[in-house]
Design a protein around this motif. Structure first.
Motif, PDB file in Angstrom:
ATOM      1  N   GLY A 106       0.812  -1.208   0.000  1.00 32.65           N
ATOM      2  CA  GLY A 106       0.000   0.000   0.000  1.00 32.65           C
ATOM      3  C   GLY A 106       0.847   1.259   0.000  1.00 32.65           C
ATOM      4  O   GLY A 106       0.477   2.267  -0.598  1.00 32.65           O
ATOM      5  N   GLY A 137       1.761   2.040  -3.461  1.00 29.10           N
ATOM      6  CA  GLY A 137       0.643   2.505  -4.279  1.00 29.10           C
ATOM      7  C   GLY A 137      -0.346   1.403  -4.601  1.00 29.10           C
ATOM      8  O   GLY A 137      -0.067   0.216  -4.410  1.00 29.10           O
ATOM      9  N   SER A 138      -1.488   1.817  -5.095  1.00 26.73           N
ATOM     10  CA  SER A 138      -2.541   0.844  -5.372  1.00 26.73           C
ATOM     11  C   SER A 138      -2.176  -0.113  -6.514  1.00 26.73           C
ATOM     12  O   SER A 138      -2.549  -1.280  -6.493  1.00 26.73           O
ATOM     13  CB  SER A 138      -3.859   1.558  -5.681  1.00 26.73           C
ATOM     14  OG  SER A 138      -3.709   2.382  -6.815  1.00 26.73           O
ATOM     15  N   TRP A 177      -0.081  -2.742  -5.042  1.00 29.94           N
ATOM     16  CA  TRP A 177      -0.891  -3.607  -4.187  1.00 29.94           C
ATOM     17  C   TRP A 177      -1.621  -4.647  -5.036  1.00 29.94           C
ATOM     18  O   TRP A 177      -1.602  -5.832  -4.731  1.00 29.94           O
ATOM     19  CB  TRP A 177      -1.887  -2.760  -3.393  1.00 29.94           C
ATOM     20  CG  TRP A 177      -2.608  -3.494  -2.327  1.00 29.94           C
ATOM     21  CD1 TRP A 177      -2.212  -3.665  -1.043  1.00 29.94           C
ATOM     22  CD2 TRP A 177      -3.862  -4.184  -2.456  1.00 29.94           C
ATOM     23  NE1 TRP A 177      -3.148  -4.403  -0.365  1.00 29.94           N
ATOM     24  CE2 TRP A 177      -4.156  -4.735  -1.199  1.00 29.94           C
ATOM     25  CE3 TRP A 177      -4.744  -4.373  -3.501  1.00 29.94           C
ATOM     26  CZ2 TRP A 177      -5.317  -5.468  -0.966  1.00 29.94           C
ATOM     27  CZ3 TRP A 177      -5.900  -5.112  -3.274  1.00 29.94           C
ATOM     28  CH2 TRP A 177      -6.179  -5.649  -2.014  1.00 29.94           C
ATOM     29  N   VAL A 178      -2.242  -4.186  -6.103  1.00 35.22           N
ATOM     30  CA  VAL A 178      -2.991  -5.104  -6.985  1.00 35.22           C
ATOM     31  C   VAL A 178      -2.036  -6.101  -7.632  1.00 35.22           C
ATOM     32  O   VAL A 178      -2.330  -7.305  -7.689  1.00 35.22           O
ATOM     33  CB  VAL A 178      -3.779  -4.311  -8.051  1.00 35.22           C
ATOM     34  CG1 VAL A 178      -4.349  -5.230  -9.112  1.00 35.22           C
ATOM     35  CG2 VAL A 178      -4.872  -3.502  -7.387  1.00 35.22           C
TER      36      VAL A 178
END
Length: 91
Positions: A35, A38-39, A42-43
């Protein structure tokens, strides 16, 4: 962090034999770091974890080194998926 911890925590609550508490705790720590990157990181980390786990499990099943009821540790795949995301998204 909270989302990944909640995801693994809910899996542990539903079926404690499928996911260990160590995986739940590790998910929180890895989710915190991903996180922070960044997103997108994360994905990618979550998807890489699932893809790596599925690929190795499928290979073990195909080679008949494991059965459908075999326990395969998920922690190493979580760490490897996080490493993939860190290598791609690290500044």
């Amino acid at each position: 962090m909270a989302a990944l911890f909640a995801w693994f925590g809910s899996q542990w609550l539903i079926r404690p034999s499928a996911v260990g508490q160590g995986d739940v705790k590790l998910a929180g720590v890895l989710g915190l770091y991903l996180g922070w990157l960044g997103s997108a990181a994360w994905v990618l980390g979550v998807l890489a974890t699932a893809v790596l786990g599925a690929a190795v499990s499928g290979a073990l099943l195909a080679a008949r080194r494991a059965g459908r009821a075999s326990a395969i540790p998920y922690g190493p795949f979580m760490l490897a998926g996080t490493l993939v995301a860190v290598l791609v998204h690290a500044p």
